[in-house]
Design a protein around this motif. Sequence first.
Motif, PDB file in Angstrom:
ATOM      1  N   ARG A   1      50.774  58.666  21.334  1.00 58.72           N
ATOM      2  CA  ARG A   1      51.156  59.489  22.321  1.00 58.72           C
ATOM      3  C   ARG A   1      52.808  59.681  22.468  1.00 58.72           C
ATOM      4  O   ARG A   1      53.181  58.413  22.629  1.00 58.72           O
ATOM      5  CB  ARG A   1      50.502  59.128  23.427  1.00 58.72           C
TER       6      ARG A   1
ATOM      7  N   SER B   1      55.892  61.809  24.890  1.00 64.63           N
ATOM      8  CA  SER B   1      56.289  62.589  25.906  1.00 64.63           C
ATOM      9  C   SER B   1      57.600  63.337  25.721  1.00 64.63           C
ATOM     10  O   SER B   1      58.213  63.248  24.598  1.00 64.63           O
ATOM     11  CB  SER B   1      56.671  61.766  27.089  1.00 64.63           C
TER      12      SER B   1
ATOM     13  N   LYS C   1      49.776  64.689  36.540  1.00 62.41           N
ATOM     14  CA  LYS C   1      49.802  64.252  35.268  1.00 62.41           C
ATOM     15  C   LYS C   1      49.487  65.400  34.397  1.00 62.41           C
ATOM     16  O   LYS C   1      48.350  65.989  34.625  1.00 62.41           O
ATOM     17  CB  LYS C   1      48.966  62.831  34.897  1.00 62.41           C
TER      18      LYS C   1
ATOM     19  N   THR D   1      48.512  66.686  30.321  1.00 58.46           N
ATOM     20  CA  THR D   1      48.057  66.208  29.101  1.00 58.46           C
ATOM     21  C   THR D   1      47.739  67.236  28.000  1.00 58.46           C
ATOM     22  O   THR D   1      47.316  68.393  28.351  1.00 58.46           O
ATOM     23  CB  THR D   1      47.120  65.096  29.012  1.00 58.46           C
TER      24      THR D   1
ATOM     25  N   GLN E   1      49.252  64.101  20.524  1.00 58.02           N
ATOM     26  CA  GLN E   1      48.976  63.897  21.858  1.00 58.02           C
ATOM     27  C   GLN E   1      50.330  63.638  22.710  1.00 58.02           C
ATOM     28  O   GLN E   1      51.150  63.189  22.281  1.00 58.02           O
ATOM     29  CB  GLN E   1      47.917  63.054  22.225  1.00 58.02           C
TER      30      GLN E   1
ATOM     31  N   LEU F   1      51.979  63.400  26.851  1.00 54.20           N
ATOM     32  CA  LEU F   1      51.662  63.050  28.377  1.00 54.20           C
ATOM     33  C   LEU F   1      52.918  63.507  29.179  1.00 54.20           C
ATOM     34  O   LEU F   1      54.030  63.122  28.761  1.00 54.20           O
ATOM     35  CB  LEU F   1      51.424  61.803  28.392  1.00 54.20           C
TER      36      LEU F   1
END
Length: 270
Positions: free
Chosen positions: A28, A30, A143, A145, A152, A154
């Motif tokens: 994951r 960001s 949050k 997502t 993926q 976040l």
Amino acid sequence: MPSSACWDWAVKSSSAVVETDPVTPPNRLSASSTLSYEQCPAKFYFAKIAKLPEESGKEAMLGNFVHEVLQALYEMPSEARTIESGTSLLRQYWDRKWRLQIRRLRMSQEEEKAWRWQAYWCVEELFKMEKPKERTFEGLEKKVTGKIGDTQFLGFVDRYHREDALVVGDYKTGKHDPRFVDDKVFQMGVYAILGEQTFDEPVSHAELIFLKSGDLFRIETDKRVRQQAEDKVQTVVDSLAESASTGKFETHTSRLCDWCSFKSVCPAWQ
């Protein structure tokens, strides 16, 4: 910084590349970690794959401190959101948590006083930029997502409200630097993409709220901004996959090295 005994994963360094065995990239990402890899793959490796301790500097701590205070401010009833309440929250959070946190940095009394004054200034500037009593937000520190491409992602949105469509907002306690505008627009594009997947409704704009300077930048998160964000993500994901498979992470030296937690173990600075 870790001693040599901590280097069981045996990084071998050359003049400009961190070399290790093939590794598995994080499952994951960001917006910030994507930018971190783009700025310096070696730093990304140290932080996200080798997971070496990464110390927060005074700038990052300032941001976290102010974010906590502003979240608490907007969680108060609207009529209670006064400048006096804001400064009271600053004192409460300082006594409750941040006094001990900031003193780990071993700043002088003058430096600590200046740091606290910057936090006060940021809260004061917010009241010059808007009227907190009159603001209504759908959510704070939310949050978000979702997927960008096959990856993926976040993120955390500082605040969001509804106009014709959703508008996401992000506080900035650093200086507005035109050299990094593209990075900020990328971040807002990512938040818009993830926000729509999280809230299941359109995100039309993003707001960058620069508290030190009192500047607010409103970005239309249109198709162009989203496509640019998706393109950057794909470029980074492809490069990261190659670095992970070869075990080679390049070092990119710049002024940002002055704020890097891994300078003492980076081959570019040996």
